[in-house]
Design a protein around this motif. Sequence first.
Motif, PDB file in Angstrom:
ATOM      1  N   GLU A 177       0.825  -1.221   0.000  1.00  0.00           N
ATOM      2  CA  GLU A 177       0.000   0.000   0.000  1.00  0.00           C
ATOM      3  C   GLU A 177       0.855   1.264   0.000  1.00  0.00           C
ATOM      4  O   GLU A 177       0.411   2.322  -0.459  1.00  0.00           O
ATOM      5  CB  GLU A 177      -0.954   0.003   1.199  1.00  0.00           C
ATOM      6  CG  GLU A 177      -2.056  -1.029   1.043  1.00  0.00           C
ATOM      7  CD  GLU A 177      -3.189  -0.845   2.041  1.00  0.00           C
ATOM      8  OE1 GLU A 177      -3.179   0.138   2.803  1.00  0.00           O
ATOM      9  OE2 GLU A 177      -4.084  -1.712   2.055  1.00  0.00           O
ATOM     10  N   SER A 178       2.073   1.155   0.528  1.00  0.00           N
ATOM     11  CA  SER A 178       2.948   2.333   0.560  1.00  0.00           C
ATOM     12  C   SER A 178       3.689   2.486  -0.765  1.00  0.00           C
ATOM     13  O   SER A 178       4.519   3.390  -0.903  1.00  0.00           O
ATOM     14  CB  SER A 178       3.964   2.188   1.691  1.00  0.00           C
ATOM     15  OG  SER A 178       4.915   1.194   1.362  1.00  0.00           O
ATOM     16  N   GLY A 179       3.400   1.604  -1.733  1.00  0.00           N
ATOM     17  CA  GLY A 179       4.156   1.657  -2.991  1.00  0.00           C
ATOM     18  C   GLY A 179       5.610   1.282  -2.772  1.00  0.00           C
ATOM     19  O   GLY A 179       6.503   1.835  -3.393  1.00  0.00           O
ATOM     20  N   PHE A 180       5.859   0.327  -1.873  1.00  0.00           N
ATOM     21  CA  PHE A 180       7.209  -0.158  -1.563  1.00  0.00           C
ATOM     22  C   PHE A 180       8.120   0.999  -1.122  1.00  0.00           C
ATOM     23  O   PHE A 180       9.178   1.243  -1.705  1.00  0.00           O
ATOM     24  CB  PHE A 180       7.802  -0.920  -2.747  1.00  0.00           C
ATOM     25  CG  PHE A 180       6.973  -2.115  -3.122  1.00  0.00           C
ATOM     26  CD1 PHE A 180       7.054  -3.287  -2.383  1.00  0.00           C
ATOM     27  CD2 PHE A 180       6.053  -2.047  -4.166  1.00  0.00           C
ATOM     28  CE1 PHE A 180       6.262  -4.383  -2.692  1.00  0.00           C
ATOM     29  CE2 PHE A 180       5.257  -3.141  -4.470  1.00  0.00           C
ATOM     30  CZ  PHE A 180       5.351  -4.304  -3.748  1.00  0.00           C
ATOM     31  N   ALA A 181       7.652   1.691  -0.056  1.00  0.00           N
ATOM     32  CA  ALA A 181       8.456   2.764   0.531  1.00  0.00           C
ATOM     33  C   ALA A 181       9.547   2.157   1.410  1.00  0.00           C
ATOM     34  O   ALA A 181       9.497   0.973   1.764  1.00  0.00           O
ATOM     35  CB  ALA A 181       7.568   3.693   1.355  1.00  0.00           C
ATOM     36  N   GLU A 182      10.512   2.994   1.777  1.00  0.00           N
ATOM     37  CA  GLU A 182      11.695   2.521   2.498  1.00  0.00           C
ATOM     38  C   GLU A 182      11.353   1.738   3.787  1.00  0.00           C
ATOM     39  O   GLU A 182      11.743   0.578   3.942  1.00  0.00           O
ATOM     40  CB  GLU A 182      12.566   3.748   2.850  1.00  0.00           C
ATOM     41  CG  GLU A 182      13.791   3.420   3.654  1.00  0.00           C
ATOM     42  CD  GLU A 182      14.395   4.701   4.240  1.00  0.00           C
ATOM     43  OE1 GLU A 182      14.139   5.798   3.680  1.00  0.00           O
ATOM     44  OE2 GLU A 182      15.094   4.614   5.263  1.00  0.00           O
ATOM     45  N   VAL A 183      10.617   2.389   4.698  1.00  0.00           N
ATOM     46  CA  VAL A 183      10.409   1.777   6.014  1.00  0.00           C
ATOM     47  C   VAL A 183       9.584   0.488   5.935  1.00  0.00           C
ATOM     48  O   VAL A 183       9.987  -0.533   6.515  1.00  0.00           O
ATOM     49  CB  VAL A 183       9.805   2.802   7.010  1.00  0.00           C
ATOM     50  CG1 VAL A 183       9.418   2.120   8.309  1.00  0.00           C
ATOM     51  CG2 VAL A 183      10.807   3.921   7.265  1.00  0.00           C
ATOM     52  N   PRO A 184       8.451   0.471   5.222  1.00  0.00           N
ATOM     53  CA  PRO A 184       7.703  -0.783   5.153  1.00  0.00           C
ATOM     54  C   PRO A 184       8.524  -1.936   4.585  1.00  0.00           C
ATOM     55  O   PRO A 184       8.428  -3.062   5.073  1.00  0.00           O
ATOM     56  CB  PRO A 184       6.523  -0.437   4.240  1.00  0.00           C
ATOM     57  CG  PRO A 184       6.332   1.016   4.412  1.00  0.00           C
ATOM     58  CD  PRO A 184       7.705   1.580   4.615  1.00  0.00           C
TER      59      PRO A 184
ATOM     60  N   GLY B 184      19.345  -7.323   2.597  1.00  0.00           N
ATOM     61  CA  GLY B 184      18.195  -6.756   1.893  1.00  0.00           C
ATOM     62  C   GLY B 184      17.598  -5.583   2.664  1.00  0.00           C
ATOM     63  O   GLY B 184      17.222  -4.564   2.081  1.00  0.00           O
ATOM     64  N   THR B 185      17.504  -5.749   3.985  1.00  0.00           N
ATOM     65  CA  THR B 185      16.936  -4.691   4.820  1.00  0.00           C
ATOM     66  C   THR B 185      17.782  -3.422   4.706  1.00  0.00           C
ATOM     67  O   THR B 185      17.244  -2.301   4.642  1.00  0.00           O
ATOM     68  CB  THR B 185      16.866  -5.169   6.287  1.00  0.00           C
ATOM     69  OG1 THR B 185      16.135  -6.395   6.320  1.00  0.00           O
ATOM     70  CG2 THR B 185      16.189  -4.142   7.171  1.00  0.00           C
TER      71      THR B 185
ATOM     72  N   ALA C 111      14.949  -2.637  -5.002  1.00  0.00           N
ATOM     73  CA  ALA C 111      16.077  -3.564  -5.098  1.00  0.00           C
ATOM     74  C   ALA C 111      16.069  -4.538  -3.924  1.00  0.00           C
ATOM     75  O   ALA C 111      16.414  -5.722  -4.062  1.00  0.00           O
ATOM     76  CB  ALA C 111      17.389  -2.790  -5.137  1.00  0.00           C
ATOM     77  N   ALA C 112      15.658  -4.038  -2.745  1.00  0.00           N
ATOM     78  CA  ALA C 112      15.585  -4.915  -1.575  1.00  0.00           C
ATOM     79  C   ALA C 112      14.583  -6.045  -1.815  1.00  0.00           C
ATOM     80  O   ALA C 112      14.845  -7.207  -1.480  1.00  0.00           O
ATOM     81  CB  ALA C 112      15.186  -4.104  -0.344  1.00  0.00           C
ATOM     82  N   MET C 113      13.414  -5.704  -2.422  1.00  0.00           N
ATOM     83  CA  MET C 113      12.435  -6.754  -2.734  1.00  0.00           C
ATOM     84  C   MET C 113      13.079  -7.789  -3.666  1.00  0.00           C
ATOM     85  O   MET C 113      12.817  -8.985  -3.551  1.00  0.00           O
ATOM     86  CB  MET C 113      11.181  -6.161  -3.384  1.00  0.00           C
ATOM     87  CG  MET C 113      10.342  -5.256  -2.478  1.00  0.00           C
ATOM     88  SD  MET C 113       9.799  -5.975  -0.893  1.00  0.00           S
ATOM     89  CE  MET C 113       8.472  -7.079  -1.404  1.00  0.00           C
TER      90      MET C 113
ATOM     91  N   ALA D 101      16.620 -14.587  -2.411  1.00  0.00           N
ATOM     92  CA  ALA D 101      16.761 -15.460  -1.241  1.00  0.00           C
ATOM     93  C   ALA D 101      15.700 -16.562  -1.267  1.00  0.00           C
ATOM     94  O   ALA D 101      15.964 -17.708  -0.884  1.00  0.00           O
ATOM     95  CB  ALA D 101      16.649 -14.644   0.041  1.00  0.00           C
ATOM     96  N   ALA D 102      14.499 -16.220  -1.742  1.00  0.00           N
ATOM     97  CA  ALA D 102      13.442 -17.230  -1.842  1.00  0.00           C
ATOM     98  C   ALA D 102      13.819 -18.288  -2.872  1.00  0.00           C
ATOM     99  O   ALA D 102      13.625 -19.485  -2.645  1.00  0.00           O
ATOM    100  CB  ALA D 102      12.115 -16.576  -2.224  1.00  0.00           C
TER     101      ALA D 102
END
Lengths: 195, 195, 195, 195
Positions: free
Chosen positions: D97-104, D156-157, D166-168, D174-175
């Motif tokens: 919902e945050s559009g893949f923002a940093e903190v989430p 990733g975090t 890029a973190a996603m 990893a998956a």
Amino acid sequence: MTKNRLEAFSDGVLAIIITIMVLEIRVPEEPTWHGLLTVLPTLFSYLLSFVYIGIYWNNHHHLLRLASGVNGGILWANLHLLFWLSLFPFVTRWSDESGFAEVPVMVYGITLLLAALAFYILERALIRYQGADGALATALGRDWKGKGSPFIYLAGTLVAVVQPLAAMGVFAIAALIWLVPDRRVERFVGDGRGE
Amino acid sequence: MTKNRLEAFSDGVLAIIITIMVLEIRVPEEPTWHGLLTVLPTLFSYLLSFVYIGIYWNNHHHLLRLASGVNGGILWANLHLLFWLSLFPFVTRWSDESGFAEVPVMVYGITLLLAALAFYILERALIRYQGADGALATALGRDWKGKGSPFIYLAGTLVAVVQPLAAMGVFAIAALIWLVPDRRVERFVGDGRGE
Amino acid sequence: MTKNRLEAFSDGVLAIIITIMVLEIRVPEEPTWHGLLTVLPTLFSYLLSFVYIGIYWNNHHHLLRLASGVNGGILWANLHLLFWLSLFPFVTRWSDESGFAEVPVMVYGITLLLAALAFYILERALIRYQGADGALATALGRDWKGKGSPFIYLAGTLVAVVQPLAAMGVFAIAALIWLVPDRRVERFVGDGRGE
Amino acid sequence: MTKNRLEAFSDGVLAIIITIMVLEIRVPEEPTWHGLLTVLPTLFSYLLSFVYIGIYWNNHHHLLRLASGVNGGILWANLHLLFWLSLFPFVTRWSDESGFAEVPVMVYGITLLLAALAFYILERALIRYQGADGALATALGRDWKGKGSPFIYLAGTLVAVVQPLAAMGVFAIAALIWLVPDRRVERFVGDGRGE
């Protein structure tokens, strides 16, 4: 033991998919028979998806019954099938909320198609594990229903381009074909008595 | 094995139905005792549906216990029963949100009626599979509760035309009748000790 | 067999209760650490209810393990327990959405109290069925935790009149007491090795 | 028996987590292919979380298979793992919902990290219970995947601070590493035939 846990997990996922769809049904705006009529298409699409999940549970049950065991690849083939089935509540809701518009109904058909292919992949993985002369390969035989239904879903998806409601009719007919119990397997394991 | 998986799947579906209804309960608008009072009818209808699903789980459990096996027809008779039961969250929510208006309460009663008929069909399919001299046919005997309750649901549905809240009372009384455990089956399988 | 299905159904209901609560957690409005902070009380109340359902699953598991069988009365005593536990998502959500106001927190405490009484009733029903010299009666002994915790829930409920957040603290402490595994039963069935 | 019920409960919780996430997927606003495109990121994050829960189910299954028994500490180590996994729908929804923002996305990575640590704790508890020369300790050997993946989640975090998308990607890679079935255990129990 391993097979049992695969069945138990699949049963859990299928039970949830089949049941949470009802949460999506909007309550009619007016508490009248007319209000109920307005949600009938929703109820119809819920019923259709319920029957499809029921068919998959049924076929999954027959399939696993003759399987001799599972390995890592089979676990993932099974999760792959469950993934497409888990999208049913989403595609059902989208079809319904759009008033059965072209694209959502096509996506519904494509999901049916991908679930059917995933089932086929699982079937092959189980047969490969058991061997071509195992109970599963013998019982399934030519499996015209398993091989034929993807074509019906594809046909329905194409019909949706012209007439989405007719496509839903095609999917309903494909479901009815599956409702005829899989007598091949049943005869093989010998519990086709009565009924 | 087959019977176990039928039970496991039914348990899953019933567990979900009985539990997701709580998601429907709206939180009271004010955090006061008065606020809680305003959702009491909701809580009452949740309780009633909880008890009905509990009754069906109980009866299903007793029924399957004496069953000797299942076939394709029985699998579908069972899914048919689960379908009507899966509509409970929908009809409960509609009745509640309409403030127990005539039509939603009638639809609630009709759903109870159809679930009862579905249970009867399942019972017959299991007896037919086992034979008229099997444990099931003997244990169920005349089954006045199973045969009588559809008439109570029908009566309640008709009462709803005049007085919907009184109809909910009729459905509550019908539930209480079922709460008396099914001693016939219990005596037969011999675990009616104590209690 | 009967006992297994009772366990399976209870496991299903508890698994759903423990899991659907997460659906209630509102996503923070801003995607920042500060946004996460604003939902921390929600996450805390979710954690507390998760732990309580975990405790009940754990105790239920130990209880049924020593039980020798079930009858109709026990099935209903079990459903009665599940009913109060099924209200956890509702009371958790209400407490949280009201910002832990007095009445919702009291209702949370009362639900804990009624669930504890329901567990006690189930315990008694199982002991009565098995007999006073059975494994269950011997293993439970004086059961000070089972008998004491209702008083803690009652105390917490009364504390909520003055200071609701302090009451949540009391409920959290009561949970910690239960987290100490039930060594009595474990020692009795002889798997208290290591750990 | 005890082990079976632990597996059954975990299967139930994992089946629900994997399935309810689909309820979170918003229906596209327009019933068009373009509308479907706008929810593709949502579908991608749903798929990623589906795969992660599938991986945990798979690994949990392999782990419990070699376990010889469980005690109170193991039950809680298992619930601890399930707690972090149960937050997946929440962190998936927030990220999306945050559009893949940093903190989430960082919180998504931290949840992956904590779930991995919880799995490690469960593994250790099972090995301690069984003994260092048991089947589990032998089969797991050095367990580089189990020990290595927390570092990938941590990486990733940290990547999310600079570039959340890029973190996603890191989490997706990893998956994929986990998708390679755990051949060590499979070889040990001897069902790695075929596939």
